[in-house]
Design a protein around this motif. Structure first.
Motif, PDB file in Angstrom:
ATOM      1  N   PHE A  99       0.837  -1.188   0.000  1.00 31.94           N
ATOM      2  CA  PHE A  99       0.000   0.000   0.000  1.00 31.94           C
ATOM      3  C   PHE A  99       0.881   1.250   0.000  1.00 31.94           C
ATOM      4  O   PHE A  99       1.773   1.371   0.835  1.00 31.94           O
ATOM      5  CB  PHE A  99      -0.902   0.029   1.243  1.00 31.94           C
ATOM      6  CG  PHE A  99      -2.014  -0.967   1.215  1.00 31.94           C
ATOM      7  CD1 PHE A  99      -3.260  -0.624   0.690  1.00 31.94           C
ATOM      8  CD2 PHE A  99      -1.837  -2.247   1.705  1.00 31.94           C
ATOM      9  CE1 PHE A  99      -4.288  -1.546   0.663  1.00 31.94           C
ATOM     10  CE2 PHE A  99      -2.866  -3.181   1.681  1.00 31.94           C
ATOM     11  CZ  PHE A  99      -4.092  -2.826   1.157  1.00 31.94           C
ATOM     12  N   PRO A 100       0.644   2.194  -0.926  1.00 34.21           N
ATOM     13  CA  PRO A 100       1.409   3.447  -0.930  1.00 34.21           C
ATOM     14  C   PRO A 100       0.903   4.378   0.173  1.00 34.21           C
ATOM     15  O   PRO A 100       0.216   5.364  -0.057  1.00 34.21           O
ATOM     16  CB  PRO A 100       1.128   4.017  -2.340  1.00 34.21           C
ATOM     17  CG  PRO A 100      -0.210   3.462  -2.701  1.00 34.21           C
ATOM     18  CD  PRO A 100      -0.304   2.109  -2.041  1.00 34.21           C
ATOM     19  N   ASN A 101       1.250   4.047   1.397  1.00 36.96           N
ATOM     20  CA  ASN A 101       0.738   4.729   2.573  1.00 36.96           C
ATOM     21  C   ASN A 101       1.898   4.895   3.546  1.00 36.96           C
ATOM     22  O   ASN A 101       2.715   3.990   3.711  1.00 36.96           O
ATOM     23  CB  ASN A 101      -0.390   3.879   3.179  1.00 36.96           C
ATOM     24  CG  ASN A 101      -0.745   4.271   4.595  1.00 36.96           C
ATOM     25  OD1 ASN A 101      -0.063   3.888   5.529  1.00 36.96           O
ATOM     26  ND2 ASN A 101      -1.815   5.020   4.744  1.00 36.96           N
ATOM     27  N   GLY A 102       1.984   6.054   4.199  1.00 43.65           N
ATOM     28  CA  GLY A 102       3.131   6.353   5.043  1.00 43.65           C
ATOM     29  C   GLY A 102       3.339   5.376   6.183  1.00 43.65           C
ATOM     30  O   GLY A 102       4.472   4.946   6.453  1.00 43.65           O
ATOM     31  N   ALA A 157       6.935  -1.547   7.034  1.00 44.33           N
ATOM     32  CA  ALA A 157       7.743  -2.430   6.186  1.00 44.33           C
ATOM     33  C   ALA A 157       9.230  -2.152   6.368  1.00 44.33           C
ATOM     34  O   ALA A 157      10.039  -3.081   6.498  1.00 44.33           O
ATOM     35  CB  ALA A 157       7.340  -2.249   4.729  1.00 44.33           C
ATOM     36  N   SER A 158       9.604  -0.867   6.402  1.00 45.39           N
ATOM     37  CA  SER A 158      11.020  -0.507   6.496  1.00 45.39           C
ATOM     38  C   SER A 158      11.607  -0.853   7.860  1.00 45.39           C
ATOM     39  O   SER A 158      12.698  -1.422   7.957  1.00 45.39           O
ATOM     40  CB  SER A 158      11.211   0.988   6.215  1.00 45.39           C
ATOM     41  OG  SER A 158      11.044   1.284   4.846  1.00 45.39           O
ATOM     42  N   SER A 169      -5.200  -4.193   9.470  1.00 40.94           N
ATOM     43  CA  SER A 169      -6.650  -4.285   9.283  1.00 40.94           C
ATOM     44  C   SER A 169      -7.017  -4.640   7.854  1.00 40.94           C
ATOM     45  O   SER A 169      -8.146  -5.042   7.576  1.00 40.94           O
ATOM     46  CB  SER A 169      -7.323  -2.965   9.684  1.00 40.94           C
ATOM     47  OG  SER A 169      -6.806  -1.904   8.915  1.00 40.94           O
ATOM     48  N   GLU A 170      -6.055  -4.487   6.935  1.00 44.96           N
ATOM     49  CA  GLU A 170      -6.318  -4.776   5.523  1.00 44.96           C
ATOM     50  C   GLU A 170      -5.033  -5.262   4.872  1.00 44.96           C
ATOM     51  O   GLU A 170      -3.944  -4.748   5.172  1.00 44.96           O
ATOM     52  CB  GLU A 170      -6.825  -3.510   4.823  1.00 44.96           C
ATOM     53  CG  GLU A 170      -7.300  -3.722   3.402  1.00 44.96           C
ATOM     54  CD  GLU A 170      -7.871  -2.442   2.800  1.00 44.96           C
ATOM     55  OE1 GLU A 170      -8.179  -2.463   1.599  1.00 44.96           O
ATOM     56  OE2 GLU A 170      -7.998  -1.446   3.525  1.00 44.96           O
ATOM     57  N   LEU A 171      -5.141  -6.238   3.996  1.00 47.93           N
ATOM     58  CA  LEU A 171      -3.996  -6.754   3.271  1.00 47.93           C
ATOM     59  C   LEU A 171      -4.277  -6.697   1.773  1.00 47.93           C
ATOM     60  O   LEU A 171      -5.414  -6.840   1.339  1.00 47.93           O
ATOM     61  CB  LEU A 171      -3.695  -8.202   3.676  1.00 47.93           C
ATOM     62  CG  LEU A 171      -3.308  -8.453   5.136  1.00 47.93           C
ATOM     63  CD1 LEU A 171      -3.085  -9.942   5.370  1.00 47.93           C
ATOM     64  CD2 LEU A 171      -2.063  -7.678   5.516  1.00 47.93           C
ATOM     65  N   GLY A 172      -3.219  -6.502   0.994  1.00 49.15           N
ATOM     66  CA  GLY A 172      -3.375  -6.515  -0.451  1.00 49.15           C
ATOM     67  C   GLY A 172      -3.499  -7.934  -0.984  1.00 49.15           C
ATOM     68  O   GLY A 172      -3.534  -8.908  -0.229  1.00 49.15           O
ATOM     69  N   ASP A 173      -3.557  -8.055  -2.299  1.00 53.21           N
ATOM     70  CA  ASP A 173      -3.769  -9.362  -2.928  1.00 53.21           C
ATOM     71  C   ASP A 173      -2.483 -10.176  -3.069  1.00 53.21           C
ATOM     72  O   ASP A 173      -2.540 -11.382  -3.291  1.00 53.21           O
ATOM     73  CB  ASP A 173      -4.394  -9.177  -4.321  1.00 53.21           C
ATOM     74  CG  ASP A 173      -5.776  -8.549  -4.241  1.00 53.21           C
ATOM     75  OD1 ASP A 173      -6.473  -8.794  -3.240  1.00 53.21           O
ATOM     76  OD2 ASP A 173      -6.149  -7.817  -5.176  1.00 53.21           O
ATOM     77  N   ALA A 174      -1.337  -9.516  -2.951  1.00 59.64           N
ATOM     78  CA  ALA A 174      -0.072 -10.220  -3.164  1.00 59.64           C
ATOM     79  C   ALA A 174       0.215 -11.181  -2.008  1.00 59.64           C
ATOM     80  O   ALA A 174      -0.397 -11.107  -0.945  1.00 59.64           O
ATOM     81  CB  ALA A 174       1.066  -9.210  -3.307  1.00 59.64           C
ATOM     82  N   ARG A 188      -0.975   4.385  -7.010  1.00 54.54           N
ATOM     83  CA  ARG A 188      -0.119   3.452  -7.733  1.00 54.54           C
ATOM     84  C   ARG A 188       0.814   2.751  -6.752  1.00 54.54           C
ATOM     85  O   ARG A 188       1.056   3.226  -5.646  1.00 54.54           O
ATOM     86  CB  ARG A 188       0.710   4.183  -8.807  1.00 54.54           C
ATOM     87  CG  ARG A 188      -0.107   4.627 -10.012  1.00 54.54           C
ATOM     88  CD  ARG A 188      -0.594   3.420 -10.806  1.00 54.54           C
ATOM     89  NE  ARG A 188      -1.235   3.771 -12.051  1.00 54.54           N
ATOM     90  CZ  ARG A 188      -2.535   4.014 -12.210  1.00 54.54           C
ATOM     91  NH1 ARG A 188      -3.331   3.966 -11.146  1.00 54.54           N
ATOM     92  NH2 ARG A 188      -3.038   4.300 -13.383  1.00 54.54           N
ATOM     93  N   GLY A 189       1.372   1.623  -7.187  1.00 50.85           N
ATOM     94  CA  GLY A 189       2.260   0.856  -6.332  1.00 50.85           C
ATOM     95  C   GLY A 189       3.622   1.502  -6.177  1.00 50.85           C
ATOM     96  O   GLY A 189       4.006   2.395  -6.948  1.00 50.85           O
TER      97      GLY A 189
END
Length: 389
Positions: free
Chosen positions: A2-5, A11-12, A29-34, A273-274
């Motif tokens: 997710f392109p979110n701060g 992640a970092s 609370s939410e996960l992407g499809d990957a 965008r990713g």
């Protein structure tokens, strides 16, 4: 994914901690499809097995305020997820953002020491988004206050945000610590260079809303576009709508009503965008702009600097703790489209200065905000929290 701060921070910092041999898990609370590694899990939706006590608290909270309802619901579900992880792995510590004050609920339900991290305190960000200081605003602030007050420890990416929370909530927070957000340092091949840059492209990465200053950006670009017929603006980020008084305005509506029509064809709104696509565009854009009315410790700024992209940012909040004016980027005065346009013209006209700022920014970020540097600070902070009991 997710392109979110906050997602980028998690992640970092997790990569940095893993490199230090620290075992860590992420609950979202939410996960992407990957695909995700086994250390990442989702907060389960739905009510689940809730006691009468919890059901009564949630019913009362939801009746009083939608924010309190969200606090109690999400907080309890997150607490269940942490409790499950604790039974399997024996957690030493839990960290959670201040959002909706869910930390207060987690602290109530989980005995593990809790760090609340001040990513975007509502008492600071809410007004900059344009939200009125009505009942719901103060209820959300109250929930946030209780989460901060009940936490075992507090960390903040910037001193600016920490001091504003201290002042707004009249808290001393003597043991709170400033730990910057980390950023991955790209390889030389993945960085900006004047040789491969499109010198007619300006890049903006962020939401279309009030706090990100998207309106100031568009007004400044319209001024520059009058003088430069080939210049174009690439806008990457979701349309979160701009609050203007009692109304909300979307990107297309704002463009139609507030920006000269002959400029529209040179503005490309690409939406969310990713991270890979954004990284590619940073290599090519002549300038990256962050025009926010407020920023705690912008990951978008860190990523642009790490990539060596020539950068213009507003002189606000934690950005003053990241960027060195005239050395690693240029400041403009927030909400001043004329000043921003002048700084854009300066970097477009002086490509030597632009390249020098970009290279200095890359070196500075690598020395102060790399994943390994910040992971060491984070780990030392955690150890200190645990040693205090």
């Amino acid at each position: 994914h997710f392109p979110n701060g906050i997602a980028s921070y998690v992640a970092s910092v997790r990569r940095g901690l893993i490199a230090k041999g620290v075992e860590s898990y992420v609950v979202a609370s939410e996960l992407g499809d990957a695909d995700h590694d086994p250390g990442v899990s989702r907060v389960e939706p739905g009510g689940g097995d809730r006691s009468l006590r919890v059901r009564l608290i949630q019913r009362a909270a939801g009746t009083a305020s939608r924010y309190l309802g969200m606090q109690q619901d999400l907080g309890f579900r997150a607490a269940r997820a942490f409790d499950a992880l604790d039974r399997e792995h024996t957690l030493d510590l839990v960290e959670v953002e201040e959002t909706f004050g869910i930390g207060a609920v987690i602290r109530r339900e989980v005995r593990t020491p809790l760090v609340v991290r001040l990513h975007g305190p509502w008492c600071v960000v809410g007004p900059n988004l344009g939200h009125a200081k009505d009942k719901e605003f103060w209820v959300r602030c109250a929930a946030e206050y209780h989460a901060i007050r009940r936490a075992t420890a507090i960390s903040s990416p910037s001193l600016d945000a920490l001091n504003q929370v201290r002042a707004q909530y009249r808290m001393d927070l003597p043991d709170a610590q400033v730990i910057p957000n980390p950023v991955a340092i790209p390889s030389a091949e993945a960085r900006f260079s004047s040789a491969k840059a499109d010198l007619n492209t300006i890049l903006f990465v962020g939401r279309f809303d009030r706090v990100k200053g998207a309106d100031t950006l568009l007004q400044a670009f319209a001024r520059v576009a009058k003088q430069r017929r080939n210049i174009r603006l690439l806008f990457i980020g979701p349309d979160s709508r701009l609050i203007e008084g009692n109304r909300e305005v979307g990107f297309e509506e704002y463009l139609r009503d507030q920006v000269p029509s002959d400029v529209h064809s040179r503005i490309e709104f690409r939406g969310a965008r990713g991270v890979e696509e954004i990284a590619e565009e940073r290599q090519r854009a002549a300038i990256t702009i962050v025009s926010s009315r407020y920023e705690n410790f912008s990951v978008a700024v860190l990523e642009a600097m790490a990539a060596g992209s020539p950068l213009i940012v507003s002189r606000v909040g934690g950005l003053r703790e990241i960027v060195k004016d005239g050395e690693t980027g240029l400041f403009f005065e927030a909400e001043d489209a004329v000043d921003l346009a002048a700084k854009i013209e300066r970097l477009l006209a002086d490509r030597e200065l632009a390249a020098r700022l970009g290279e200095a920014a890359h070196l500075d970020v690598a020395s102060r905000f790399s994943e390994s540097v910040v992971a060491a600070q984070t780990h030392a902070f955690y150890e200190g929290v645990l040693s205090r009991g």
